[in-house]
Motif scaffolding. Sequence first.
Motif, PDB file in Angstrom:
ATOM      1  N   PRO A 184      -5.762  -4.502 -83.544  1.00  0.00           N
ATOM      2  CA  PRO A 184      -6.246  -3.537 -83.990  1.00  0.00           C
ATOM      3  C   PRO A 184      -6.484  -2.170 -83.280  1.00  0.00           C
ATOM      4  O   PRO A 184      -6.573  -2.460 -81.881  1.00  0.00           O
ATOM      5  CB  PRO A 184      -7.596  -3.742 -84.683  1.00  0.00           C
ATOM      6  N   GLY A 185      -6.337  -1.038 -83.654  1.00  0.00           N
ATOM      7  CA  GLY A 185      -6.584   0.298 -82.777  1.00  0.00           C
ATOM      8  C   GLY A 185      -8.185   0.661 -83.130  1.00  0.00           C
ATOM      9  O   GLY A 185      -8.790  -0.310 -83.487  1.00  0.00           O
ATOM     10  N   LEU A 186      -8.116   1.964 -83.372  1.00  0.00           N
ATOM     11  CA  LEU A 186      -9.457   2.405 -83.743  1.00  0.00           C
ATOM     12  C   LEU A 186      -9.593   2.211 -85.044  1.00  0.00           C
ATOM     13  O   LEU A 186      -8.958   2.493 -86.099  1.00  0.00           O
ATOM     14  CB  LEU A 186      -9.375   4.164 -83.437  1.00  0.00           C
ATOM     15  N   LYS A 198     -16.792  14.407 -79.236  1.00  0.00           N
ATOM     16  CA  LYS A 198     -15.625  14.479 -77.959  1.00  0.00           C
ATOM     17  C   LYS A 198     -15.022  13.091 -77.975  1.00  0.00           C
ATOM     18  O   LYS A 198     -13.628  13.411 -77.543  1.00  0.00           O
ATOM     19  CB  LYS A 198     -16.396  14.888 -76.627  1.00  0.00           C
ATOM     20  N   ALA A 199     -15.757  11.810 -77.684  1.00  0.00           N
ATOM     21  CA  ALA A 199     -14.814  10.685 -77.537  1.00  0.00           C
ATOM     22  C   ALA A 199     -14.103  10.463 -78.962  1.00  0.00           C
ATOM     23  O   ALA A 199     -12.922  10.008 -78.827  1.00  0.00           O
ATOM     24  CB  ALA A 199     -15.918   9.771 -77.233  1.00  0.00           C
ATOM     25  N   TRP A 200     -14.648  10.772 -79.831  1.00  0.00           N
ATOM     26  CA  TRP A 200     -14.036  10.322 -81.184  1.00  0.00           C
ATOM     27  C   TRP A 200     -12.758  11.234 -81.295  1.00  0.00           C
ATOM     28  O   TRP A 200     -11.490  10.868 -81.631  1.00  0.00           O
ATOM     29  CB  TRP A 200     -14.959  10.608 -82.503  1.00  0.00           C
ATOM     30  N   ASP A 201     -12.921  12.604 -81.011  1.00  0.00           N
ATOM     31  CA  ASP A 201     -11.778  13.464 -80.962  1.00  0.00           C
ATOM     32  C   ASP A 201     -10.669  13.141 -80.217  1.00  0.00           C
ATOM     33  O   ASP A 201      -9.494  13.341 -80.560  1.00  0.00           O
ATOM     34  CB  ASP A 201     -12.185  14.974 -80.853  1.00  0.00           C
ATOM     35  N   GLY A 202     -11.210  12.644 -78.861  1.00  0.00           N
ATOM     36  CA  GLY A 202      -9.854  12.183 -78.082  1.00  0.00           C
ATOM     37  C   GLY A 202      -9.138  11.243 -78.618  1.00  0.00           C
ATOM     38  O   GLY A 202      -8.044  11.323 -78.304  1.00  0.00           O
ATOM     39  N   LYS A 203      -9.841  10.260 -79.329  1.00  0.00           N
ATOM     40  CA  LYS A 203      -8.993   9.136 -79.761  1.00  0.00           C
ATOM     41  C   LYS A 203      -8.132   9.378 -80.904  1.00  0.00           C
ATOM     42  O   LYS A 203      -6.914   9.069 -81.129  1.00  0.00           O
ATOM     43  CB  LYS A 203      -9.967   7.858 -80.234  1.00  0.00           C
ATOM     44  N   MET A 204      -8.608  10.534 -81.751  1.00  0.00           N
ATOM     45  CA  MET A 204      -7.982  10.996 -82.854  1.00  0.00           C
ATOM     46  C   MET A 204      -6.648  11.478 -82.369  1.00  0.00           C
ATOM     47  O   MET A 204      -5.503  11.497 -83.078  1.00  0.00           O
ATOM     48  CB  MET A 204      -8.885  11.586 -83.679  1.00  0.00           C
ATOM     49  N   ALA A 205      -6.786  12.338 -81.411  1.00  0.00           N
ATOM     50  CA  ALA A 205      -5.802  12.882 -80.721  1.00  0.00           C
ATOM     51  C   ALA A 205      -4.285  12.119 -80.574  1.00  0.00           C
ATOM     52  O   ALA A 205      -3.395  12.534 -80.442  1.00  0.00           O
ATOM     53  CB  ALA A 205      -5.869  13.916 -79.856  1.00  0.00           C
ATOM     54  N   GLU A 206      -4.717  10.729 -80.360  1.00  0.00           N
ATOM     55  CA  GLU A 206      -3.787   9.842 -79.871  1.00  0.00           C
ATOM     56  C   GLU A 206      -3.122   9.352 -81.067  1.00  0.00           C
ATOM     57  O   GLU A 206      -2.218   8.284 -80.788  1.00  0.00           O
ATOM     58  CB  GLU A 206      -4.378   8.863 -78.939  1.00  0.00           C
ATOM     59  N   ILE A 207      -3.452   9.596 -82.231  1.00  0.00           N
ATOM     60  CA  ILE A 207      -3.071   8.751 -83.290  1.00  0.00           C
ATOM     61  C   ILE A 207      -2.126   9.624 -84.232  1.00  0.00           C
ATOM     62  O   ILE A 207      -2.777  10.534 -84.904  1.00  0.00           O
ATOM     63  CB  ILE A 207      -4.328   8.115 -84.063  1.00  0.00           C
ATOM     64  N   PRO A 208      -0.888   9.211 -84.284  1.00  0.00           N
ATOM     65  CA  PRO A 208      -0.143   9.956 -85.210  1.00  0.00           C
ATOM     66  C   PRO A 208      -0.422  10.348 -86.486  1.00  0.00           C
ATOM     67  O   PRO A 208      -0.327  11.055 -87.214  1.00  0.00           O
ATOM     68  CB  PRO A 208       1.351   9.132 -85.001  1.00  0.00           C
ATOM     69  N   VAL A 240      -2.127  -2.724 -85.431  1.00  0.00           N
ATOM     70  CA  VAL A 240      -2.320  -2.190 -86.541  1.00  0.00           C
ATOM     71  C   VAL A 240      -3.271  -0.855 -86.066  1.00  0.00           C
ATOM     72  O   VAL A 240      -4.450  -0.871 -85.824  1.00  0.00           O
ATOM     73  CB  VAL A 240      -3.533  -2.947 -87.297  1.00  0.00           C
ATOM     74  N   THR A 241      -2.722   0.181 -85.710  1.00  0.00           N
ATOM     75  CA  THR A 241      -3.150   1.362 -84.924  1.00  0.00           C
ATOM     76  C   THR A 241      -2.737   2.623 -85.397  1.00  0.00           C
ATOM     77  O   THR A 241      -3.017   3.559 -84.657  1.00  0.00           O
ATOM     78  CB  THR A 241      -2.455   1.256 -83.533  1.00  0.00           C
ATOM     79  N   GLY A 242      -2.191   2.893 -86.414  1.00  0.00           N
ATOM     80  CA  GLY A 242      -1.744   4.191 -86.944  1.00  0.00           C
ATOM     81  C   GLY A 242      -0.701   4.830 -86.007  1.00  0.00           C
ATOM     82  O   GLY A 242      -0.559   5.862 -85.929  1.00  0.00           O
ATOM     83  N   GLY A 243       0.064   4.222 -85.181  1.00  0.00           N
ATOM     84  CA  GLY A 243       1.036   4.641 -84.374  1.00  0.00           C
ATOM     85  C   GLY A 243       0.403   4.814 -83.045  1.00  0.00           C
ATOM     86  O   GLY A 243       1.289   5.364 -82.142  1.00  0.00           O
ATOM     87  N   ARG A 244      -0.708   4.631 -82.660  1.00  0.00           N
ATOM     88  CA  ARG A 244      -1.304   4.837 -81.409  1.00  0.00           C
ATOM     89  C   ARG A 244      -0.608   4.136 -80.046  1.00  0.00           C
ATOM     90  O   ARG A 244      -0.511   3.087 -80.378  1.00  0.00           O
ATOM     91  CB  ARG A 244      -2.906   4.893 -81.394  1.00  0.00           C
ATOM     92  N   PHE A 245      -0.293   4.835 -79.219  1.00  0.00           N
ATOM     93  CA  PHE A 245       0.143   4.068 -78.021  1.00  0.00           C
ATOM     94  C   PHE A 245       1.690   3.361 -78.451  1.00  0.00           C
ATOM     95  O   PHE A 245       1.629   2.127 -78.116  1.00  0.00           O
ATOM     96  CB  PHE A 245      -0.769   3.373 -77.232  1.00  0.00           C
ATOM     97  N   MET A 246       2.410   3.956 -79.099  1.00  0.00           N
ATOM     98  CA  MET A 246       3.735   2.997 -79.453  1.00  0.00           C
ATOM     99  C   MET A 246       4.411   2.741 -78.189  1.00  0.00           C
ATOM    100  O   MET A 246       4.574   3.818 -77.255  1.00  0.00           O
ATOM    101  CB  MET A 246       4.360   3.962 -80.426  1.00  0.00           C
TER     102      MET A 246
END
Length: 246
Positions: A184-186, A198-208, A240-246
């Motif tokens: 799983p991702g976030l 700030k931490a939340w926004d940073g992670k969200m920016a990585e999720i397509p 299961v990551t929403g495409g994060r770090f493909m």
Amino acid sequence: MTLLDSQVAVVTGAAQGIGLAIAHAFVDAGARVVVADLDADAASKAVAELGGDDVALAVACDVVSADDVQRAIDAAVERWSRLDVMVNNAGITRDATMRTMSEEAFDQVIAVHLKGCWNGTRLAAAHMREAKSGAIVNISSLSGKVGMVGQTNYSAAKAGIVGLTKAAAKEMAHHGVRVNAIQPGLVASAMTRAMPQKAWDGKMAEIPMQRAGEPEEVAQVALFYASAMSSYMTGTVAEVTGGRFM
């Protein structure tokens, strides 16, 4: 007929979060579930939420203890005369940078995640090989793929679960037992929602897909791996990551 009709599963760390979501998905699919959790009171509450004693059983379980894990498996067999699915989900976090992380914090996370997963995998497999069938699902993390700052313990443990899964899958394939993992991702939870913005926004920016996942979305993948829908899959890792770090 539902996907897990009449089957029996043990889910560790099932009193809350992703583990509880998996237990719900399994019960909805026709399974009976042992809720194995370190928190016995929370496990009992989860059983009530799942529909009571007819469909679920609470067992206090520290996955670091092989005896505790065996007790959970024995409880499933004694109650429902079989074990079809094992989900190794229990986990903890003790985040800190390497400079500040204590040896105890490192050892605790490795023990719960990696040794706990090994205990569940080997003990469930020992039972399943006699029946020549069974599915084991190990919960890793995206942190085990890419590594996360402040999580040298957690990332190492979750990467180890992937290696353990693949090795066990090779050992057990000819016995009819499948072993797969989920990363799983976030995922939205009380813990992640408490992050600084700030931490939340940073992670969200990585999720397509631009959103966090829900525990139920991880649970549906666990259901797929547990069921005959994945009958020709073993040693695989589903992100299961929403495409994060493909």
